[in-house]
Design an enzyme around this catalytic site. Structure first.
Site, PDB file in Angstrom:
ATOM      1  N   LYS A   1     -31.018  47.064  26.270  1.00  0.00           N
ATOM      2  CA  LYS A   1     -30.166  47.092  25.286  1.00  0.00           C
ATOM      3  C   LYS A   1     -30.073  45.795  24.617  1.00  0.00           C
ATOM      4  O   LYS A   1     -30.117  45.112  23.517  1.00  0.00           O
ATOM      5  CB  LYS A   1     -29.553  48.149  25.319  1.00  0.00           C
ATOM      6  CG  LYS A   1     -28.132  47.304  23.619  1.00  0.00           C
ATOM      7  CD  LYS A   1     -26.825  48.278  24.329  1.00  0.00           C
ATOM      8  CE  LYS A   1     -25.560  47.835  24.910  1.00  0.00           C
ATOM      9  NZ  LYS A   1     -24.885  46.648  24.770  1.00  0.00           N
ATOM     10  N   ASN A   2     -29.303  44.811  25.493  1.00  0.00           N
ATOM     11  CA  ASN A   2     -29.043  43.440  25.647  1.00  0.00           C
ATOM     12  C   ASN A   2     -29.992  42.522  25.085  1.00  0.00           C
ATOM     13  O   ASN A   2     -29.411  41.210  24.370  1.00  0.00           O
ATOM     14  CB  ASN A   2     -27.511  43.288  26.437  1.00  0.00           C
ATOM     15  CG  ASN A   2     -27.049  43.892  26.030  1.00  0.00           C
ATOM     16  OD1 ASN A   2     -26.287  44.574  25.346  1.00  0.00           O
ATOM     17  ND2 ASN A   2     -25.567  43.633  27.568  1.00  0.00           N
TER      18      ASN A   2
ATOM     19  N   CYS B   1     -12.325  45.004  20.229  1.00  0.00           N
ATOM     20  CA  CYS B   1     -13.149  45.680  21.557  1.00  0.00           C
ATOM     21  C   CYS B   1     -12.201  46.316  22.903  1.00  0.00           C
ATOM     22  O   CYS B   1     -11.034  45.751  23.269  1.00  0.00           O
ATOM     23  CB  CYS B   1     -13.534  44.701  22.174  1.00  0.00           C
ATOM     24  SG  CYS B   1     -15.006  45.397  23.072  1.00  0.00           S
TER      25      CYS B   1
ATOM     26  N   ARG C   1     -12.044  39.463  22.718  1.00  0.00           N
ATOM     27  CA  ARG C   1     -13.760  38.562  22.999  1.00  0.00           C
ATOM     28  C   ARG C   1     -13.632  37.954  21.529  1.00  0.00           C
ATOM     29  O   ARG C   1     -13.806  38.117  20.472  1.00  0.00           O
ATOM     30  CB  ARG C   1     -14.818  39.678  22.720  1.00  0.00           C
ATOM     31  CG  ARG C   1     -14.381  40.575  23.819  1.00  0.00           C
ATOM     32  CD  ARG C   1     -15.566  42.368  23.679  1.00  0.00           C
ATOM     33  NE  ARG C   1     -17.228  41.696  23.720  1.00  0.00           N
ATOM     34  CZ  ARG C   1     -18.088  41.783  24.241  1.00  0.00           C
ATOM     35  NH1 ARG C   1     -17.822  43.433  23.868  1.00  0.00           N
ATOM     36  NH2 ARG C   1     -18.943  42.352  24.240  1.00  0.00           N
TER      37      ARG C   1
ATOM     38  N   ASP D   1     -20.555  44.224  33.945  1.00  0.00           N
ATOM     39  CA  ASP D   1     -20.997  45.712  32.501  1.00  0.00           C
ATOM     40  C   ASP D   1     -21.761  46.618  33.794  1.00  0.00           C
ATOM     41  O   ASP D   1     -22.061  48.105  33.365  1.00  0.00           O
ATOM     42  CB  ASP D   1     -22.253  45.957  31.942  1.00  0.00           C
ATOM     43  CG  ASP D   1     -22.081  44.898  30.578  1.00  0.00           C
ATOM     44  OD1 ASP D   1     -20.949  44.120  29.793  1.00  0.00           O
ATOM     45  OD2 ASP D   1     -23.747  44.863  29.833  1.00  0.00           O
TER      46      ASP D   1
ATOM     47  N   ARG E   1     -24.369  54.541  22.323  1.00  0.00           N
ATOM     48  CA  ARG E   1     -24.588  52.829  22.223  1.00  0.00           C
ATOM     49  C   ARG E   1     -25.658  52.541  22.907  1.00  0.00           C
ATOM     50  O   ARG E   1     -25.937  51.708  21.658  1.00  0.00           O
ATOM     51  CB  ARG E   1     -23.417  52.515  21.918  1.00  0.00           C
ATOM     52  CG  ARG E   1     -22.520  52.349  20.641  1.00  0.00           C
ATOM     53  CD  ARG E   1     -21.394  51.963  20.374  1.00  0.00           C
ATOM     54  NE  ARG E   1     -21.980  50.286  20.958  1.00  0.00           N
ATOM     55  CZ  ARG E   1     -21.777  50.116  22.077  1.00  0.00           C
ATOM     56  NH1 ARG E   1     -19.767  50.098  22.475  1.00  0.00           N
ATOM     57  NH2 ARG E   1     -21.540  48.948  21.930  1.00  0.00           N
TER      58      ARG E   1
HETATM   59  C1  UD1 Z   1     -22.676  40.185  26.252  1.00  0.00           C
HETATM   60  C2  UD1 Z   1     -23.209  41.422  26.512  1.00  0.00           C
HETATM   61  C3  UD1 Z   1     -22.077  42.789  26.929  1.00  0.00           C
HETATM   62  C4  UD1 Z   1     -21.575  42.002  28.459  1.00  0.00           C
HETATM   63  C5  UD1 Z   1     -21.333  40.779  28.239  1.00  0.00           C
HETATM   64  C6  UD1 Z   1     -20.700  39.456  29.393  1.00  0.00           C
HETATM   65  C7  UD1 Z   1     -25.166  41.925  24.546  1.00  0.00           C
HETATM   66  C8  UD1 Z   1     -25.018  42.021  23.242  1.00  0.00           C
HETATM   67  N1  UD1 Z   1     -23.425  42.372  24.980  1.00  0.00           N
HETATM   68  O1  UD1 Z   1     -21.674  40.246  25.815  1.00  0.00           O
HETATM   69  O2  UD1 Z   1     -22.392  43.450  27.396  1.00  0.00           O
HETATM   70  O3  UD1 Z   1     -20.515  42.804  28.851  1.00  0.00           O
HETATM   71  O4  UD1 Z   1     -21.858  39.413  27.741  1.00  0.00           O
HETATM   72  O5  UD1 Z   1     -22.123  39.707  30.256  1.00  0.00           O
HETATM   73  O6  UD1 Z   1     -25.374  41.253  25.839  1.00  0.00           O
HETATM   74  N2  UD1 Z   1     -15.943  34.048  25.732  1.00  0.00           N
HETATM   75  C9  UD1 Z   1     -14.961  33.346  25.057  1.00  0.00           C
HETATM   76  N3  UD1 Z   1     -15.390  32.640  23.350  1.00  0.00           N
HETATM   77  C10 UD1 Z   1     -16.540  32.994  23.026  1.00  0.00           C
HETATM   78  C11 UD1 Z   1     -16.920  34.085  23.286  1.00  0.00           C
HETATM   79  C12 UD1 Z   1     -17.529  34.707  24.769  1.00  0.00           C
HETATM   80  O7  UD1 Z   1     -13.809  32.878  25.364  1.00  0.00           O
HETATM   81  O8  UD1 Z   1     -16.688  32.818  21.965  1.00  0.00           O
HETATM   82  C13 UD1 Z   1     -15.799  34.765  26.780  1.00  0.00           C
HETATM   83  C14 UD1 Z   1     -15.383  36.671  26.699  1.00  0.00           C
HETATM   84  O9  UD1 Z   1     -13.438  36.657  26.075  1.00  0.00           O
HETATM   85  C15 UD1 Z   1     -15.535  36.909  28.021  1.00  0.00           C
HETATM   86  C16 UD1 Z   1     -16.438  35.706  28.055  1.00  0.00           C
HETATM   87  O10 UD1 Z   1     -16.393  34.184  27.814  1.00  0.00           O
HETATM   88  O11 UD1 Z   1     -14.613  36.957  28.895  1.00  0.00           O
HETATM   89  C17 UD1 Z   1     -18.043  36.216  28.461  1.00  0.00           C
HETATM   90  O12 UD1 Z   1     -18.464  36.705  27.118  1.00  0.00           O
HETATM   91  P1  UD1 Z   1     -19.881  36.654  26.289  1.00  0.00           P
HETATM   92  O13 UD1 Z   1     -21.281  36.899  27.344  1.00  0.00           O
HETATM   93  O14 UD1 Z   1     -20.175  36.071  25.595  1.00  0.00           O
HETATM   94  O15 UD1 Z   1     -20.077  38.675  26.031  1.00  0.00           O
HETATM   95  P2  UD1 Z   1     -21.036  38.958  24.949  1.00  0.00           P
HETATM   96  O16 UD1 Z   1     -22.194  38.180  24.987  1.00  0.00           O
HETATM   97  O17 UD1 Z   1     -20.147  39.731  23.902  1.00  0.00           O
END
Ligand code: UD1
Length: 467
Positions: A22-23, A117, A122, A317, A409
């Site tokens: 999925k990801n 979320c 996030r 995850d 999902r």
């Molecule tokens: C992706 C995955 C999700 C997984 C996560 C962490 C997809 C579609 N989703 O989510 O299943 O749980 O990676 O492996 O691929 N953060 C910030 N600022 C930002 C973005 C993130 O501080 O701009 C923080 C987040 O709050 C979190 C960490 O960084 O604590 C990692 O988040 P991130 O890797 O961005 O998660 P997603 O990409 O949303």
């Protein structure tokens, strides 16, 4: 809203098939917006998030065809639309993956903020910082990110945040930089296999990306991205979930396709609990790197401790599902989540099944119990729902797991996969909400500004092992 009725206590045995990731699929599908297309994909999982993104891509001028099961052809019919509407984006956070491609190819993107979320705060500050570093003019206006740039310019971008790098942020910046003028270097890039898969697909479209899978990704911008054919990698989170299903029920499964290199940390933890994992078949030419594993449950589940970390650490995850297993371990385990420190919604629901878990900030202590017993539980997010299903498979008696839409999902017909291994999972619905969509082979879906493409009966499983 569907729910599962699960009669626990059946050891799971037999062959289990892992769907595409999925990801990986979601950012790859979004990347078609950066290209002239078409993009032909195989091993696309048939699940709600994929259909939600197809709905959004439809409003952005992308026409979808479904040549065969788990195959998708995306054709860019117009490059005019640039607004990703709140009603479509709010269904799924990964919709934010359209931001970088839209901006880079169309010069403008107006994407709804993805909103709250269940697994904690996030933010998307790193996505915005990265695009700003590439020269985009960015503002947040009435709940939308509005980004503009006639042509992005390559730059050095640091994507490290307080909890490590960002997976979808790296996807957004890498895709945008593929069309930028000049060279971009992403430092503290996410190393997850899903980022590598996107990079491989972009390179097939004509991008020039190096350093994939390392924290330093270098991108030489090109003028245009074109057609590509790509096979999505197997879903390492689904594979890990199925392995835990075998471990928690005292079973033995042959699972394929798996990429051993993507599962090193998970394999390590499972082996510490006493599970035996051996490789059966070697890789084939058509699917390099992908093999079959035989996994045998431990006689007694040994306690173990781990910390969920960015790749190559144990994925956040799979934290909830591993916690479900450790609830039945012979001793105390300690679990910490450093990626999403608040991701413990499942702990209270696992306690309803008899688990003994205490939490202190980002850490949970699990006192293993001899048995779990069936109860009514409620899924709070995607991976938490998988953890509850796993615990219910091992519990004595019947459990009801509500709000299974979270599970749909991200897992392709998990109930069917578990039942084929000998589980007793019945899906029942009630009058609220549509059933999940399903792959409609041979059809096409024009951009139509609607959300879900099809409503149908994915994953319905009328079978009861007792009937
Ligand atoms: C992706 C995955 C999700 C997984 C996560 C962490 C997809 C579609 N989703 O989510 O299943 O749980 O990676 O492996 O691929 N953060 C910030 N600022 C930002 C973005 C993130 O501080 O701009 C923080 C987040 O709050 C979190 C960490 O960084 O604590 C990692 O988040 P991130 O890797 O961005 O998660 P997603 O990409 O949303």
């Amino acid at each position: 809203m569907d729910k599962f009725l699960i009669e626990g206590g059946q050891p799971l045995t037999g062959p289990a098939e892992v769907s595409g990731s999925k990801n990986a699929a979601l950012p790859i599908m979004a990347a078609v917006l950066a290209s002239d297309g078409p993009l032909e994909l195989t091993a696309v999982p048939d699940l709600d998030d994929v259909h939600s993104l197809l709905g959004l891509l439809g409003t952005l001028g992308v026409h979808a065809e479904f040549p065969a099961e788990n195959q998708l052809k995306l054709v860019v019919e117009t490059t005019r639309p640039h607004v990703a509407d709140y009603d479509l984006v709010r269904r799924m956070r990964a919709s934010i993956c359209v931001l970088g491609p839209l901006l880079a190819r169309r010069g403008r993107a107006c994407v709804s903020l993805p909103g709250g979320c269940n697994i904690g705060h996030r933010p998307i500050d790193l996505h915005l910082k990265g695009l700003a570093a590439l020269g985009a003019d960015i503002r947040v206006q009435q709940g939308y990110v509005v980004a503009e740039a006639e042509r992005l310019r390559g730059n050095s971008v640091f994507l490290g945040g307080p909890f490590g790098s960002t997976v979808t942020g790296t996807c957004n910046i890498m895709t945008a930089a593929a069309l930028a003028e000049g060279r971009t270097v992403i430092e503290a890039a996410a190393c997850e296999p899903e980022v590598v898969d996107l990079g491989d697909c972009l390179n097939q479209m004509g991008a020039r990306i190096q350093g994939l899978g390392t924290p330093r990704i270098e991108i030489e911008g090109v003028e245009r991205l074109g057609a590509a054919r790509h096979r999505v990698i197997p879903d390492r989170i689904e594979a890990a979930t199925l392995l835990i299903a075998a471990a928690i029920t005292g079973g033995q499964i042959d699972i394929s396709p798996v990429r051993p290199d993507h599962l090193v940390a998970v394999c390590e933890i499972l082996e510490q609990t006493g599970m035996r994992i051996e490789q059966l078949a070697t890789e084939t030419v058509s699917a390099p790197g992908q093999v079959t594993w035989r996994a045998t449950a431990p006689d007694v589940i040994a306690p173990t401790s781990f910390t969920a970390l960015p790749y190559p650490g144990v994925p956040t995850d799979i934290q909830a599902q591993l916690m479900a297993l450790l609830c039945l371990a012979d001793g105390i385990s300690v679990v910490t989540d450093k990626v999403f420190p608040d991701r413990f919604l499942h702990a209270a629901e696992l306690a309803r099944l008899g688990a003994r878990i205490t939490r202190d900030g980002p850490t949970a202590m699990i006192h293993g119990v001899e048995r779990l017993s069936g109860a009514n539980v409620m899924a709070g997010d995607l991976r938490a729902s998988a953890a509850l299903v796993l615990a219910a498979l091992a519990a004595s008696g019947t459990s009801t797991v509500r709000r299974i839409y979270h599970l749909d999902r991200g897992y392709q017909r998990l109930d069917g996969k578990l039942n084929r291994l000998g589980a007793d999972v019945i899906r029942t619905g009630d009058s609220r909400g549509p059933s999940p969509p399903h792959w409609d082979t041979g059809t096409t879906a024009r951009p139509d500004h609607s959300g879900h493409r099809v409503a149908g009966g994915q994953g319905k499983n009328p079978r009861s092992r007792s009937s």
